[in-house]
Design a protein around this motif. Structure first.
Motif, PDB file in Angstrom:
ATOM      1  N   ARG A 141     -13.982  -4.584   4.326  1.00 35.38           N
ATOM      2  CA  ARG A 141     -13.984  -3.129   3.455  1.00 35.38           C
ATOM      3  C   ARG A 141     -14.030  -2.185   3.828  1.00 35.38           C
ATOM      4  O   ARG A 141     -13.389  -1.032   2.955  1.00 35.38           O
ATOM      5  CB  ARG A 141     -15.379  -3.264   2.483  1.00 35.38           C
ATOM      6  CG  ARG A 141     -15.542  -4.517   2.137  1.00 35.38           C
ATOM      7  CD  ARG A 141     -16.657  -4.996   0.952  1.00 35.38           C
ATOM      8  NE  ARG A 141     -17.154  -6.055   0.507  1.00 35.38           N
ATOM      9  CZ  ARG A 141     -16.594  -6.266  -0.105  1.00 35.38           C
ATOM     10  NH1 ARG A 141     -15.065  -6.305  -0.527  1.00 35.38           N
ATOM     11  NH2 ARG A 141     -16.468  -7.929  -0.213  1.00 35.38           N
ATOM     12  N   SER A 142     -13.462  -1.988   4.821  1.00 35.98           N
ATOM     13  CA  SER A 142     -13.069  -0.053   5.195  1.00 35.98           C
ATOM     14  C   SER A 142     -11.704  -0.195   5.736  1.00 35.98           C
ATOM     15  O   SER A 142     -11.481   0.993   5.823  1.00 35.98           O
ATOM     16  CB  SER A 142     -13.488  -0.022   7.133  1.00 35.98           C
ATOM     17  OG  SER A 142     -13.669  -0.173   7.638  1.00 35.98           O
ATOM     18  N   TYR A 143     -11.125  -1.270   5.013  1.00 43.49           N
ATOM     19  CA  TYR A 143      -9.451  -1.139   5.721  1.00 43.49           C
ATOM     20  C   TYR A 143      -8.822  -0.601   4.483  1.00 43.49           C
ATOM     21  O   TYR A 143      -9.494  -0.750   3.979  1.00 43.49           O
ATOM     22  CB  TYR A 143      -9.206  -3.002   6.094  1.00 43.49           C
ATOM     23  CG  TYR A 143      -7.659  -2.713   5.969  1.00 43.49           C
ATOM     24  CD1 TYR A 143      -7.023  -2.170   6.394  1.00 43.49           C
ATOM     25  CD2 TYR A 143      -7.290  -3.252   4.534  1.00 43.49           C
ATOM     26  CE1 TYR A 143      -5.276  -1.679   6.407  1.00 43.49           C
ATOM     27  CE2 TYR A 143      -5.550  -3.430   4.469  1.00 43.49           C
ATOM     28  CZ  TYR A 143      -4.847  -2.805   5.637  1.00 43.49           C
ATOM     29  OH  TYR A 143      -3.471  -2.887   5.471  1.00 43.49           O
ATOM     30  N   ASP A 144      -8.581   0.472   5.080  1.00 46.68           N
ATOM     31  CA  ASP A 144      -7.314   1.799   4.279  1.00 46.68           C
ATOM     32  C   ASP A 144      -5.838   0.687   3.772  1.00 46.68           C
ATOM     33  O   ASP A 144      -4.832   0.408   4.164  1.00 46.68           O
ATOM     34  CB  ASP A 144      -7.528   2.786   4.953  1.00 46.68           C
ATOM     35  CG  ASP A 144      -6.092   3.856   3.221  1.00 46.68           C
ATOM     36  OD1 ASP A 144      -6.225   2.935   2.458  1.00 46.68           O
ATOM     37  OD2 ASP A 144      -6.345   4.900   3.999  1.00 46.68           O
ATOM     38  N   ALA A 145      -6.076   0.186   2.246  1.00 49.72           N
ATOM     39  CA  ALA A 145      -4.805  -0.316   2.572  1.00 49.72           C
ATOM     40  C   ALA A 145      -3.423  -0.088   1.916  1.00 49.72           C
ATOM     41  O   ALA A 145      -2.012  -0.251   2.050  1.00 49.72           O
ATOM     42  CB  ALA A 145      -4.907  -1.675   0.616  1.00 49.72           C
ATOM     43  N   SER A 146      -3.377   1.308   2.013  1.00 49.83           N
ATOM     44  CA  SER A 146      -2.420   2.260   2.223  1.00 49.83           C
ATOM     45  C   SER A 146      -1.818   2.479   3.695  1.00 49.83           C
ATOM     46  O   SER A 146      -0.720   3.069   3.688  1.00 49.83           O
ATOM     47  CB  SER A 146      -2.847   3.791   1.677  1.00 49.83           C
ATOM     48  OG  SER A 146      -3.085   3.901   2.584  1.00 49.83           O
ATOM     49  N   ARG A 147      -2.633   2.104   4.154  1.00 48.99           N
ATOM     50  CA  ARG A 147      -1.952   1.869   6.022  1.00 48.99           C
ATOM     51  C   ARG A 147      -1.533   0.150   6.172  1.00 48.99           C
ATOM     52  O   ARG A 147      -2.081  -0.277   5.333  1.00 48.99           O
ATOM     53  CB  ARG A 147      -2.811   2.005   6.327  1.00 48.99           C
ATOM     54  CG  ARG A 147      -2.957   3.850   6.616  1.00 48.99           C
ATOM     55  CD  ARG A 147      -4.524   4.654   7.085  1.00 48.99           C
ATOM     56  NE  ARG A 147      -3.682   5.853   7.222  1.00 48.99           N
ATOM     57  CZ  ARG A 147      -3.550   6.926   8.264  1.00 48.99           C
ATOM     58  NH1 ARG A 147      -3.917   6.589   9.275  1.00 48.99           N
ATOM     59  NH2 ARG A 147      -3.647   8.050   7.601  1.00 48.99           N
TER      60      ARG A 147
ATOM     61  N   TRP B  20      -4.341  -0.968  11.876  1.00 50.93           N
ATOM     62  CA  TRP B  20      -5.517  -0.731  12.417  1.00 50.93           C
ATOM     63  C   TRP B  20      -6.891  -1.804  12.729  1.00 50.93           C
ATOM     64  O   TRP B  20      -7.466  -1.395  13.416  1.00 50.93           O
ATOM     65  CB  TRP B  20      -6.346  -1.132  10.073  1.00 50.93           C
ATOM     66  CG  TRP B  20      -7.883  -1.202  10.151  1.00 50.93           C
ATOM     67  CD1 TRP B  20      -8.908   0.317   9.782  1.00 50.93           C
ATOM     68  CD2 TRP B  20      -8.616  -2.188   9.771  1.00 50.93           C
ATOM     69  NE1 TRP B  20     -10.276  -0.371   9.968  1.00 50.93           N
ATOM     70  CE2 TRP B  20      -9.880  -2.100   9.646  1.00 50.93           C
ATOM     71  CE3 TRP B  20      -8.114  -3.592   9.675  1.00 50.93           C
ATOM     72  CZ2 TRP B  20     -11.031  -3.197   9.806  1.00 50.93           C
ATOM     73  CZ3 TRP B  20      -9.126  -5.119   9.640  1.00 50.93           C
ATOM     74  CH2 TRP B  20     -10.896  -4.104   9.408  1.00 50.93           C
TER      75      TRP B  20
END
Length: 122
Positions: free
Chosen positions: A62-68, A73
């Motif tokens: 859930r902490s993964y930033d999907a813009s990267r 990550w």
């Protein structure tokens, strides 16, 4: 820069889909294991670290930033976990060495006791 499309398997994993989790695990484990083996060198330690890392990654999805990029990550998380593991192992080894040295020193005769015993003999 083109936006990175969100991985549909990740969305399903986050939704609790067990089949998606299985597919995600099988897809990601080889890369995670390669990182662990590269850092820890020992196959058994790498296997254990990779399994732990996969659980950690799942817990942190859930902490993964999907813009990267997901791989960037994932690799950063896994490398940090391996570094933490190596630090803990080094600290444990140092504690064990210190304890062994302490035990060795405690079994040596006290110089004062040796001098007193010599005086008694004389």
């Amino acid at each position: 820069m083109n936006p990175i499309p969100f991985d549909p398997i990740l969305a399903r994993v986050l939704a609790g889909d067990a089949d998606a989790f299985d597919a995600w695990y099988r897809r990601e484990f080889p890369a995670v294991h390669r990182i662990c083996f590269g850092m820890l060198v020992d196959p058994a330690r790498a296997d254990e670290a990779a399994r732990d890392a996969m659980v950690h990654l799942h817990d942190r999805l859930r902490s993964y930033d999907a813009s990267r990029r997901f791989s960037t990550w994932r690799n950063a998380v896994v490398m940090n976990l391996c570094r933490d593991r190596m630090r803990r192992e080094r600290a444990r080894e140092q504690i064990e060495l210190d304890a062994a040295e302490s035990m060795r020193l405690s079994t040596l005769p006290d110089p004062h006791d040796a001098a007193a015993a010599n005086e008694v003999v004389e």
